[in-house]
Design a protein around this motif. Sequence first.
Motif, PDB file in Angstrom:
ATOM      1  N   THR A 280      13.566   2.551 -39.100  1.00 31.49           N
ATOM      2  CA  THR A 280      13.413   1.103 -39.297  1.00 31.49           C
ATOM      3  C   THR A 280      12.028   0.659 -38.833  1.00 31.49           C
ATOM      4  O   THR A 280      11.367  -0.152 -39.482  1.00 31.49           O
ATOM      5  CB  THR A 280      14.505   0.325 -38.537  1.00 31.49           C
ATOM      6  N   ALA A 281      11.570   1.220 -37.717  1.00 29.17           N
ATOM      7  CA  ALA A 281      10.236   0.868 -37.220  1.00 29.17           C
ATOM      8  C   ALA A 281       9.182   1.275 -38.242  1.00 29.17           C
ATOM      9  O   ALA A 281       8.259   0.517 -38.549  1.00 29.17           O
ATOM     10  CB  ALA A 281       9.973   1.567 -35.890  1.00 29.17           C
ATOM     11  N   PHE A 282       9.332   2.469 -38.783  1.00 30.53           N
ATOM     12  CA  PHE A 282       8.379   2.965 -39.781  1.00 30.53           C
ATOM     13  C   PHE A 282       8.360   2.035 -41.002  1.00 30.53           C
ATOM     14  O   PHE A 282       7.301   1.678 -41.512  1.00 30.53           O
ATOM     15  CB  PHE A 282       8.789   4.386 -40.181  1.00 30.53           C
ATOM     16  N   THR A 290      12.554  -4.470 -35.260  1.00 25.33           N
ATOM     17  CA  THR A 290      13.385  -3.265 -35.100  1.00 25.33           C
ATOM     18  C   THR A 290      14.290  -3.347 -33.881  1.00 25.33           C
ATOM     19  O   THR A 290      15.260  -2.601 -33.772  1.00 25.33           O
ATOM     20  CB  THR A 290      12.470  -2.014 -34.989  1.00 25.33           C
ATOM     21  N   LEU A 291      13.968  -4.263 -32.956  1.00 25.84           N
ATOM     22  CA  LEU A 291      14.658  -4.291 -31.661  1.00 25.84           C
ATOM     23  C   LEU A 291      16.190  -4.228 -31.733  1.00 25.84           C
ATOM     24  O   LEU A 291      16.812  -3.459 -30.992  1.00 25.84           O
ATOM     25  CB  LEU A 291      14.189  -5.522 -30.867  1.00 25.84           C
ATOM     26  N   PRO A 292      16.842  -4.990 -32.624  1.00 27.86           N
ATOM     27  CA  PRO A 292      18.305  -4.886 -32.689  1.00 27.86           C
ATOM     28  C   PRO A 292      18.768  -3.446 -32.960  1.00 27.86           C
ATOM     29  O   PRO A 292      19.720  -2.974 -32.339  1.00 27.86           O
ATOM     30  CB  PRO A 292      18.678  -5.795 -33.863  1.00 27.86           C
ATOM     31  N   VAL A 293      18.059  -2.761 -33.843  1.00 23.82           N
ATOM     32  CA  VAL A 293      18.446  -1.388 -34.179  1.00 23.82           C
ATOM     33  C   VAL A 293      18.128  -0.449 -33.013  1.00 23.82           C
ATOM     34  O   VAL A 293      18.884   0.475 -32.707  1.00 23.82           O
ATOM     35  CB  VAL A 293      17.717  -0.921 -35.463  1.00 23.82           C
ATOM     36  N   THR A 294      16.996  -0.705 -32.332  1.00 19.72           N
ATOM     37  CA  THR A 294      16.606   0.125 -31.192  1.00 19.72           C
ATOM     38  C   THR A 294      17.685   0.079 -30.108  1.00 19.72           C
ATOM     39  O   THR A 294      18.105   1.110 -29.572  1.00 19.72           O
ATOM     40  CB  THR A 294      15.273  -0.390 -30.587  1.00 19.72           C
ATOM     41  N   ILE A 295      18.132  -1.140 -29.795  1.00 13.84           N
ATOM     42  CA  ILE A 295      19.143  -1.298 -28.742  1.00 13.84           C
ATOM     43  C   ILE A 295      20.426  -0.570 -29.140  1.00 13.84           C
ATOM     44  O   ILE A 295      21.021   0.174 -28.355  1.00 13.84           O
ATOM     45  CB  ILE A 295      19.419  -2.802 -28.501  1.00 13.84           C
ATOM     46  N   ARG A 296      20.824  -0.769 -30.369  1.00 12.48           N
ATOM     47  CA  ARG A 296      22.053  -0.148 -30.863  1.00 12.48           C
ATOM     48  C   ARG A 296      21.964   1.382 -30.791  1.00 12.48           C
ATOM     49  O   ARG A 296      22.897   2.061 -30.358  1.00 12.48           O
ATOM     50  CB  ARG A 296      22.285  -0.617 -32.318  1.00 12.48           C
ATOM     51  N   SER A 297      20.811   1.921 -31.198  1.00  9.17           N
ATOM     52  CA  SER A 297      20.643   3.383 -31.202  1.00  9.17           C
ATOM     53  C   SER A 297      20.722   3.948 -29.790  1.00  9.17           C
ATOM     54  O   SER A 297      21.366   4.964 -29.558  1.00  9.17           O
ATOM     55  CB  SER A 297      19.285   3.776 -31.789  1.00  9.17           C
ATOM     56  N   ALA A 298      20.054   3.285 -28.835  1.00 12.59           N
ATOM     57  CA  ALA A 298      20.054   3.795 -27.461  1.00 12.59           C
ATOM     58  C   ALA A 298      21.470   3.770 -26.893  1.00 12.59           C
ATOM     59  O   ALA A 298      21.904   4.711 -26.220  1.00 12.59           O
ATOM     60  CB  ALA A 298      19.120   2.965 -26.593  1.00 12.59           C
ATOM     61  N   GLU A 299      22.208   2.704 -27.194  1.00 12.23           N
ATOM     62  CA  GLU A 299      23.574   2.623 -26.673  1.00 12.23           C
ATOM     63  C   GLU A 299      24.455   3.695 -27.311  1.00 12.23           C
ATOM     64  O   GLU A 299      25.311   4.288 -26.654  1.00 12.23           O
ATOM     65  CB  GLU A 299      24.138   1.210 -26.871  1.00 12.23           C
ATOM     66  N   ASN A 300      24.222   3.968 -28.574  1.00 13.25           N
ATOM     67  CA  ASN A 300      24.955   5.053 -29.249  1.00 13.25           C
ATOM     68  C   ASN A 300      24.689   6.396 -28.592  1.00 13.25           C
ATOM     69  O   ASN A 300      25.530   7.273 -28.586  1.00 13.25           O
ATOM     70  CB  ASN A 300      24.502   5.163 -30.707  1.00 13.25           C
ATOM     71  N   ALA A 301      23.449   6.553 -28.068  1.00 11.64           N
ATOM     72  CA  ALA A 301      23.084   7.827 -27.458  1.00 11.64           C
ATOM     73  C   ALA A 301      23.592   7.936 -26.026  1.00 11.64           C
ATOM     74  O   ALA A 301      23.329   8.923 -25.358  1.00 11.64           O
ATOM     75  CB  ALA A 301      21.577   8.008 -27.496  1.00 11.64           C
ATOM     76  N   GLY A 302      24.269   6.898 -25.552  1.00 13.07           N
ATOM     77  CA  GLY A 302      24.896   6.986 -24.240  1.00 13.07           C
ATOM     78  C   GLY A 302      24.207   6.188 -23.141  1.00 13.07           C
ATOM     79  O   GLY A 302      24.605   6.257 -21.982  1.00 13.07           O
ATOM     80  N   VAL A 303      23.150   5.431 -23.467  1.00 16.34           N
ATOM     81  CA  VAL A 303      22.478   4.637 -22.428  1.00 16.34           C
ATOM     82  C   VAL A 303      23.311   3.385 -22.157  1.00 16.34           C
ATOM     83  O   VAL A 303      23.798   2.744 -23.095  1.00 16.34           O
ATOM     84  CB  VAL A 303      21.062   4.209 -22.889  1.00 16.34           C
ATOM     85  N   SER A 304      23.488   3.059 -20.871  1.00 18.23           N
ATOM     86  CA  SER A 304      24.339   1.911 -20.545  1.00 18.23           C
ATOM     87  C   SER A 304      23.623   0.598 -20.851  1.00 18.23           C
ATOM     88  O   SER A 304      22.391   0.535 -20.879  1.00 18.23           O
ATOM     89  CB  SER A 304      24.740   1.951 -19.075  1.00 18.23           C
ATOM     90  N   LYS A 305      24.436  -0.447 -21.053  1.00 20.55           N
ATOM     91  CA  LYS A 305      23.869  -1.737 -21.431  1.00 20.55           C
ATOM     92  C   LYS A 305      22.972  -2.321 -20.344  1.00 20.55           C
ATOM     93  O   LYS A 305      22.042  -3.055 -20.635  1.00 20.55           O
ATOM     94  CB  LYS A 305      24.993  -2.726 -21.723  1.00 20.55           C
ATOM     95  N   LEU A 400      -0.877   3.434 -41.483  1.00 22.53           N
ATOM     96  CA  LEU A 400      -1.015   3.872 -40.087  1.00 22.53           C
ATOM     97  C   LEU A 400      -0.220   2.952 -39.160  1.00 22.53           C
ATOM     98  O   LEU A 400       0.279   3.378 -38.114  1.00 22.53           O
ATOM     99  CB  LEU A 400      -2.495   3.896 -39.682  1.00 22.53           C
ATOM    100  N   ASP A 401      -0.062   1.687 -39.562  1.00 21.27           N
ATOM    101  CA  ASP A 401       0.734   0.735 -38.785  1.00 21.27           C
ATOM    102  C   ASP A 401       2.195   1.203 -38.741  1.00 21.27           C
ATOM    103  O   ASP A 401       2.856   1.168 -37.697  1.00 21.27           O
ATOM    104  CB  ASP A 401       0.638  -0.652 -39.446  1.00 21.27           C
ATOM    105  N   MET A 402       2.676   1.674 -39.898  1.00 19.28           N
ATOM    106  CA  MET A 402       4.050   2.155 -39.954  1.00 19.28           C
ATOM    107  C   MET A 402       4.238   3.318 -38.975  1.00 19.28           C
ATOM    108  O   MET A 402       5.211   3.386 -38.234  1.00 19.28           O
ATOM    109  CB  MET A 402       4.383   2.588 -41.390  1.00 19.28           C
ATOM    110  N   CYS A 403       3.253   4.222 -38.972  1.00 23.22           N
ATOM    111  CA  CYS A 403       3.368   5.395 -38.094  1.00 23.22           C
ATOM    112  C   CYS A 403       3.252   5.000 -36.624  1.00 23.22           C
ATOM    113  O   CYS A 403       4.008   5.468 -35.779  1.00 23.22           O
ATOM    114  CB  CYS A 403       2.291   6.421 -38.436  1.00 23.22           C
ATOM    115  N   ARG A 404       2.290   4.103 -36.297  1.00 21.56           N
ATOM    116  CA  ARG A 404       2.128   3.775 -34.871  1.00 21.56           C
ATOM    117  C   ARG A 404       3.316   2.970 -34.367  1.00 21.56           C
ATOM    118  O   ARG A 404       3.708   3.086 -33.200  1.00 21.56           O
ATOM    119  CB  ARG A 404       0.795   3.083 -34.591  1.00 21.56           C
ATOM    120  N   THR A 405       3.923   2.150 -35.239  1.00 18.96           N
ATOM    121  CA  THR A 405       5.093   1.383 -34.803  1.00 18.96           C
ATOM    122  C   THR A 405       6.264   2.323 -34.510  1.00 18.96           C
ATOM    123  O   THR A 405       6.986   2.134 -33.530  1.00 18.96           O
ATOM    124  CB  THR A 405       5.491   0.347 -35.879  1.00 18.96           C
ATOM    125  N   ALA A 406       6.416   3.371 -35.333  1.00 22.71           N
ATOM    126  CA  ALA A 406       7.475   4.353 -35.060  1.00 22.71           C
ATOM    127  C   ALA A 406       7.235   5.009 -33.700  1.00 22.71           C
ATOM    128  O   ALA A 406       8.168   5.238 -32.932  1.00 22.71           O
ATOM    129  CB  ALA A 406       7.520   5.401 -36.164  1.00 22.71           C
TER     130      ALA A 406
END
Length: 441
Positions: A280-282, A290-305, A400-406
């Motif tokens: 999504t960042a790319f 991208t922040l909503p997706v970032t938060i969701r992904s980290a929580e899916n990976a087991g990081v606590s809220k 390059l913006d797409m890559c640096r944002t990722a």
Amino acid sequence: MASDENLAKQMDRTLHWQILGALVLAAICGFIFEAGTGIGDAVLSVFDFVGGLFLNALKMIVVPLILSTIVLGIARMASQDSFGRVGAKTVGLYLMTGIFAIASGLFFVNLIAPGVTEHADKLVANIGDTSGIMERVEGRTAADLIGIIERAIPANIFSAAAETQLLALIFVGVVFGFFMSKLQGSIAETMTNFWTGVNDVMIMITMWIMRFAPLGVLALVGTVAIKSGWSAFQPLLTFAITVLLALAVHFAVILPLLLKFFGGVNPIQYYAAVSRAQLTAFSTASSSATLPVTIRSAENAGVSKRITGFVLPLGATVNMDGTALYECVVVIFIAQILATTSGVEFTIMQQLTVVILALLTSIGVAGVPAASLVAITLILTAVGLPVEFIGIVLAVDRILDMCRTAVNVTSDLSITAIIANSEGDALDAANEEQEDEEEAA
Ligand code: ASP
């Protein structure tokens, strides 16, 4: 209240593949269609419409999502007295990865020296139209960008929300969450339930929006593929390769090493678990969207809220490794071109100033597309280089913006994992695909 497991189960199990398929399709569009032709422009206007809808939908939820995530995260942390500790670790790691990223950029731009080329004259002669950027930076200096930190305390909460001033919202959320944790009895429960409800609804909306991600990605990336053809890339190939190599080292070597040794997770598994945020960042070239997706992904990976709630919104705003790296490479590339064409040498002192300003301004840069261009222009002014030379890199800036944002988002997610690990979260890097498969079983 919907539980996390139930929310995850709503994810479409094939979404990953659909998004990757959309990326491939977008690249194919770049080969088939050409901007300026009737059919090419028609496709572009459809893409513009669809991509705009997708971006707006993501941005729409940023303010309520950030507020509810931070309020809950801080309230949880404050009740366990871990706020100061987590805060110190977060800031320390953000600075450290930023310095690593800049070092990687400096290494490659000095090694490859993309500005030392016989085509330097041609690059200067073909400078693109910079009037848009000049308007944005008129009357500003690098100190203004750093001064954004000063505006972190908003005079009016509602206007800060209306203008999506993320640092100000983070401040409000931190203060609110901290004092909310001091409430007692039934009112404390009511407040926690209220913010949890808002947060759960925002997460459900995020997942619903992500169902449209394949379309959004096709439209956003397709636009870039059609607009910036190969011909724009060619004269700047060495420069683009320099940036990509430096970003790749940070993305594929430095961050994975940190993840392995300090995050206690397998970097490949963790990257797989958060790949939706990286993609999504790319596609959007915007850390904030991208922040909503970032938060969701980290929580899916087991990081606590309690960790995601603080570390990720702050990261999306101030931790921009890819951006700091890019700023450095561009400014030194421009200095090399100037030295090649006019013999004006760039001193070590100037290079050092660039490093410090790149690190500081990357904190103040907004998480939106092309935001670094503003910072670069201000750094060029500060070290006495011609600002209009920024026009040289415009043709390849978007890709390059797409890559640096990722890279920016991956760095936020890596630091989140390291902090979560040190705070005792069990990071099983539960891959989204794994969860989806469980759902299918
Ligand atoms: N687009 C970048 C981001 O949102 C900022 C930039 O480097 O222009 O993270």
